[in-house]
Design a protein around this motif. Structure first.
Motif, PDB file in Angstrom:
ATOM      1  N   SER A 152       0.823  -1.205   0.000  1.00  0.00           N
ATOM      2  CA  SER A 152       0.000   0.000   0.000  1.00  0.00           C
ATOM      3  C   SER A 152       0.857   1.255   0.000  1.00  0.00           C
ATOM      4  O   SER A 152       0.520   2.247  -0.674  1.00  0.00           O
ATOM      5  CB  SER A 152      -0.929  -0.010   1.222  1.00  0.00           C
ATOM      6  OG  SER A 152      -1.693   1.170   1.292  1.00  0.00           O
ATOM      7  N   VAL A 183       2.207   1.873  -3.578  1.00  0.00           N
ATOM      8  CA  VAL A 183       1.153   2.331  -4.491  1.00  0.00           C
ATOM      9  C   VAL A 183       0.762   3.773  -4.180  1.00  0.00           C
ATOM     10  O   VAL A 183       0.644   4.617  -5.084  1.00  0.00           O
ATOM     11  CB  VAL A 183      -0.070   1.401  -4.388  1.00  0.00           C
ATOM     12  CG1 VAL A 183      -1.226   1.952  -5.210  1.00  0.00           C
ATOM     13  CG2 VAL A 183       0.288   0.000  -4.869  1.00  0.00           C
ATOM     14  N   GLN A 184       0.550   4.073  -2.901  1.00  0.00           N
ATOM     15  CA  GLN A 184       0.161   5.430  -2.530  1.00  0.00           C
ATOM     16  C   GLN A 184       1.248   6.445  -2.863  1.00  0.00           C
ATOM     17  O   GLN A 184       0.958   7.555  -3.335  1.00  0.00           O
ATOM     18  CB  GLN A 184      -0.158   5.490  -1.039  1.00  0.00           C
ATOM     19  CG  GLN A 184      -1.427   4.768  -0.640  1.00  0.00           C
ATOM     20  CD  GLN A 184      -1.717   4.955   0.836  1.00  0.00           C
ATOM     21  OE1 GLN A 184      -1.750   6.061   1.345  1.00  0.00           O
ATOM     22  NE2 GLN A 184      -1.927   3.854   1.532  1.00  0.00           N
ATOM     23  N   SER A 185       2.501   6.090  -2.620  1.00  0.00           N
ATOM     24  CA  SER A 185       3.600   7.022  -2.877  1.00  0.00           C
ATOM     25  C   SER A 185       3.701   7.350  -4.362  1.00  0.00           C
ATOM     26  O   SER A 185       3.836   8.523  -4.737  1.00  0.00           O
ATOM     27  CB  SER A 185       4.915   6.431  -2.372  1.00  0.00           C
ATOM     28  OG  SER A 185       4.871   6.189  -0.983  1.00  0.00           O
ATOM     29  N   ILE A 186       3.647   6.328  -5.205  1.00  0.00           N
ATOM     30  CA  ILE A 186       3.735   6.571  -6.647  1.00  0.00           C
ATOM     31  C   ILE A 186       2.542   7.394  -7.121  1.00  0.00           C
ATOM     32  O   ILE A 186       2.690   8.315  -7.935  1.00  0.00           O
ATOM     33  CB  ILE A 186       3.823   5.232  -7.395  1.00  0.00           C
ATOM     34  CG1 ILE A 186       5.146   4.527  -7.060  1.00  0.00           C
ATOM     35  CG2 ILE A 186       3.723   5.440  -8.901  1.00  0.00           C
ATOM     36  CD1 ILE A 186       5.283   3.154  -7.675  1.00  0.00           C
ATOM     37  N   PHE A 187       1.354   7.080  -6.608  1.00  0.00           N
ATOM     38  CA  PHE A 187       0.157   7.843  -6.998  1.00  0.00           C
ATOM     39  C   PHE A 187       0.296   9.309  -6.600  1.00  0.00           C
ATOM     40  O   PHE A 187       0.000  10.218  -7.400  1.00  0.00           O
ATOM     41  CB  PHE A 187      -1.074   7.226  -6.348  1.00  0.00           C
ATOM     42  CG  PHE A 187      -2.331   8.019  -6.539  1.00  0.00           C
ATOM     43  CD1 PHE A 187      -3.016   7.996  -7.734  1.00  0.00           C
ATOM     44  CD2 PHE A 187      -2.821   8.821  -5.510  1.00  0.00           C
ATOM     45  CE1 PHE A 187      -4.179   8.739  -7.916  1.00  0.00           C
ATOM     46  CE2 PHE A 187      -3.971   9.575  -5.678  1.00  0.00           C
ATOM     47  CZ  PHE A 187      -4.649   9.525  -6.888  1.00  0.00           C
ATOM     48  N   VAL A 188       0.722   9.557  -5.374  1.00  0.00           N
ATOM     49  CA  VAL A 188       0.850  10.933  -4.895  1.00  0.00           C
ATOM     50  C   VAL A 188       1.928  11.673  -5.676  1.00  0.00           C
ATOM     51  O   VAL A 188       1.759  12.862  -6.014  1.00  0.00           O
ATOM     52  CB  VAL A 188       1.159  10.932  -3.387  1.00  0.00           C
ATOM     53  CG1 VAL A 188       1.559  12.327  -2.918  1.00  0.00           C
ATOM     54  CG2 VAL A 188      -0.048  10.448  -2.600  1.00  0.00           C
ATOM     55  N   ILE A 203       2.919  11.195  -8.824  1.00  0.00           N
ATOM     56  CA  ILE A 203       2.419  11.534 -10.165  1.00  0.00           C
ATOM     57  C   ILE A 203       1.349  12.610 -10.085  1.00  0.00           C
ATOM     58  O   ILE A 203       1.287  13.523 -10.918  1.00  0.00           O
ATOM     59  CB  ILE A 203       1.893  10.264 -10.861  1.00  0.00           C
ATOM     60  CG1 ILE A 203       3.041   9.282 -11.094  1.00  0.00           C
ATOM     61  CG2 ILE A 203       1.226  10.611 -12.184  1.00  0.00           C
ATOM     62  CD1 ILE A 203       2.621   7.960 -11.685  1.00  0.00           C
ATOM     63  N   LEU A 204       0.489  12.541  -9.063  1.00  0.00           N
ATOM     64  CA  LEU A 204      -0.544  13.557  -8.901  1.00  0.00           C
ATOM     65  C   LEU A 204       0.063  14.936  -8.647  1.00  0.00           C
ATOM     66  O   LEU A 204      -0.327  15.929  -9.281  1.00  0.00           O
ATOM     67  CB  LEU A 204      -1.475  13.165  -7.752  1.00  0.00           C
ATOM     68  CG  LEU A 204      -2.584  14.161  -7.402  1.00  0.00           C
ATOM     69  CD1 LEU A 204      -3.549  14.314  -8.572  1.00  0.00           C
ATOM     70  CD2 LEU A 204      -3.330  13.713  -6.154  1.00  0.00           C
TER      71      LEU A 204
END
Length: 380
Positions: free
Chosen positions: A355, A358-363, A365-366
């Motif tokens: 988790s 996934v959260q780190s990569i999402f944040v 890129i966002l």
């Protein structure tokens, strides 16, 4: 009742007045199997107008009352419980069993879910989970900033040794893989860019493509994504393992702050390491693109450097590296937060490690997309 010697029996007879069902003998647990089998055989042939004769009924316990209720149904059993010729205790038992079958033994008819409703339900759950996770992240960011504010003016509470150790783990140990990755990506960008620009006779602008790509975006983005997978997972696994072994509870018992002891050194280490790694990644990517320009486009090194110096400004690099501290802070905070959320098992450590990545990569890129829009509106 357990020693009854008069096995219960059930018979169905038909006369001029219609069908009559006679119950006799002891309807107790020792005879349950035989009584249940007879009841199953007779149940399909019972009509709604059948008369029930229970005057020959001997002893009866809950198992026998249950067989009667299965044979006659809940409503008939409750009606039978109103017979004044039965003892009060037996009537109460029949009524209780009939009510229980009517209340708890009904088959549950599951409604068929519509696909659109299920989709909306999943979207709603996902949005609820997203907002809860966002609230927890914002709360943990606040706790971390409070920790910084508390210890910034107290040098005696600085954890210098863990800070240096984490800088080595997150920064120095990541240099080989990061430089190799950036070099290869720079070479690929240069090769693809020169291939596309060749159709317009503008292969010389491959230099500008490499410069803009790595100074503004690829240098910091590749570094952040690599550290999101490498460092955030390490932070979660380290803190999660301590949580599983109850070491964090021991830290609190000693009167120490887990935030100050575990989180702040990791966040500071990544705040220092990620901008430096961004610079190395940018240089490695430009070198990779330059090698392709020299080998494939027959461009001399001096020409590549002169064009790069003429067209690229220091502002392009500053625009890119300015995002590095923000990425570093978010990656470190997410990795540490997921470590504190571990419940205590090895499976939980693995789940929260995944988790955190996934959260780190999402944040990352966002935030990069938001920064790109902001820079575009500002004209930077």
């Amino acid at each position: 009742m357990a020693n009854s010697t008069h096995p219960g029996s059930v018979t169905l007879a038909r006369d001029a007045d219609g069908a009559r069902l006679s119950l006799s003998g002891d309807w107790t647990l020792p005879h349950y199997v035989d009584l249940h089998r007879k009841a199953v055989d007779l149940a399909p042939s019972l009509g709604k107008d059948v008369r029930v004769d229970i005057h020959g009924l001997g002893a009866m316990d809950t198992s026998g009352a249950f067989v009667i209720a299965e044979l006659l149904g809940s409503k008939r059993t409750q009606a039978l419980a109103q017979d004044a010729s039965l003892p009060p205790a037996r009537r109460a038992l029949l009524k209780t069993v009939g009510d229980a079958i009517d209340t708890y033994c009904k088959g549950i008819k599951r409604p068929r879910d519509a696909g659109f409703v299920v989709m909306l339900e999943r979207i709603g759950r996902a949005m609820g989970s997203f907002w809860r996770q966002t609230a927890k992240l914002l709360g943990f960011i606040g706790i971390t900033l409070q920790g910084f504010a508390t210890t910034a003016w107290r040098p005696s509470r600085w954890r210098v040794t863990p800070l240096v150790s984490h800088i080595e783990q997150t920064g120095l140990d990541a240099v080989p893989i990061l430089t190799l990755l950036s070099f290869m990506v720079g070479a690929v960008v240069a090769f693809l860019g020169s291939t596309v620009l060749a159709s317009y006779g503008a292969t010389v602008f491959t230099v500008d493509l490499i410069g803009f790509a790595f100074l503004r975006e690829f240098g910091v983005l590749l570094t952040a994504i690599l550290l999101a997978g490498r460092t955030a997972s390490a932070f979660t696994a380290q803190i999660g393992s301590m949580k599983a072994r109850e070491e964090i509870d021991a830290i609190r018992t000693l009167g120490l702050s887990p935030i100050e002891l575990l989180v702040l050194p990791r966040v500071l280490a990544l705040l220092i390491a990620l901008p430096l790694l961004t610079f190395l990644a940018t240089v490695a990517g430009i070198v990779g693109g330059g090698v392709v320009c020299i080998v494939s486009l027959k461009m001399s090194p001096s020409m590549f450097l002169s064009m790069f110096q003429a067209d690229m400004s220091i502002g392009q690099f500053l625009v890119g590296v300015a995002k590095a501290p923000v990425f570093a802070f978010m990656i470190a905070v997410i990795g540490c937060m997921e470590g504190f959320k571990v419940s205590g098992s090895a499976q939980s450590v693995g789940e929260h490690t995944t988790s955190s990545v996934v959260q780190s990569i999402f944040v990352v890129i966002l935030l990069d997309a938001v920064a790109a829009l902001f820079y575009m509106e500002m004209g930077w």
